[in-house]
Each structure stands twice: as structure tokens, then as C-alpha cells.
Design an enzyme around this catalytic site. Structure first.
Site: not given
Length: 176
Positions: A44, A53
Site C-alpha cells: 500500500e 488510488c
């Protein structure tokens, strides 16, 4: 002519620093091991400021998407958000994938993918069906199949899923 240097101060967000905070302050609240946290955190990455994202979801810290505000977050805030997200993924695995009976490495890998994909998608997955039937090896081998975001294969997900698969298979020889 004078040179004027503008100093910009920003809090540095480090995955290892956040993992340290979690292990010191929250380890009694989660089952996920340091190894599992490292897979999630390294995949991440960590950002103090919100970003979108690949699925176009506002995100901050180490993949946290709940109640994200447009501001800079401290490492302690990021650790608290992350621990809530980890606990949510663990609860999903415990309730829907026989989590309490899973070997640690299988549990960690399953929490990682659940953290990334979400409980709604994982509940009906073939992987969870294999976990519920005790076929851990088949479940682990399902991980590489989940390598797309918005219909596109992402190299980062290919790498993450292989690391999850390796971790997932780690304890199986000694478990069976």
C-alpha cells in the site's frame, strides 16, 4: 542578490514507523503478524496526505479509505486508521473464512487480500470457499487470480498477490 530558501516541513510517513506504532500500541487488538502487516504496508505504501488510488477512491496513510479528509495526517492518526481497517479485515476473515482455525500464515495472507479487495467481494470468493472447506493450499493458489483493478491487470497487484501466496503457503507443510 540574496538566496532565499523556503523550508517545507512535512511529516514523513514510513511503513516501518507505522508498523512499529501498531506493534507497540495495538498488538493486543489484532492477530495479524508483523510479516502480514509488512506485506500490506509495503504493497500500500504510506502517505500523510490523501490521494486517489487506482480505483479512484480517496485514500490516506496505509490504504485507509474510511472518512478521509483533505488534510495532512500524523503517524499516530495513520496507525489508528490502519488498525481499524486491519481489525475490519480480520473480522471478515474470522466470520466468513474460518479465521480462528487458519494457520497464521494463511490468516495473514487472507487478511491482506481482504484489506485490499474488501469483505463484500471476498465473502463470496472461491478462496473463502476453499478456506471454509479446509483446502488451504487451493485457497492460497487463488491469490494470483485477483490482480486487477477496474478491469486492468496492475503490476503492483501481481507482485502483492505473489507475496501473499508465498506467505500463505509458508506454514502448510508443518500444519498438515
Amino acid at each position: 542578490m540574496r538566496n532565499i530558501t523556503k523550508i517545507v516541513t512535512t511529516t514523513i510517513c514510513s511503513v516501518s514507523a507505522i508498523i512499529s506504532i501498531v506493534l507497540v500500541d495495538y498488538s493486543d487488538e489484532i492477530r495479524t503478524s508483523k510479516q502480514g502487516l509488512e506485506i500490506i504496508g509495503n504493497a500500500e505504501s504510506c502517505r500523510n496526505e490523501p490521494y486517489y488510488c487506482p480505483a479512484n477512491i480517496l485514500t490516506v496513510g496505509i490504504g485507509s479509505t474510511s472518512k478521509v479528509e483533505q488534510r495532512e495526517y500524523s503517524n499516530d492518526e495513520i496507525a489508528r486508521l490502519w488498525i481499524m481497517d486491519i481489525k475490519e479485515a480480520e473480522q471478515c476473515v474470522n466470520q466468513n473464512a474460518n479465521g480462528p482455525k487458519l494457520p497464521q500464515s494463511v490468516f495473514d495472507a487472507t487478511v491482506s487480500i481482504t484489506f485490499n479487495v474488501g469483505c463484500t467481494k471476498m465473502k463470496s470468493s472461491t478462496m473463502f470457499k476453499y478456506l471454509n472447506s479446509g483446502n488451504y493450499q487451493a485457497a492460497c493458489n487463488e491469490l494470483p487470480r485477483c490482480n486487477k483493478s477496474v478491469g486492468k491487470v496492475l503490476n503492483g497487484l501481481v507482485i502483492r498477490r505473489e507475496k501473499e501466496r508465498e506467505l500463505c503457503l509458508l506454514d502448510l507443510n508443518s500444519f498438515q
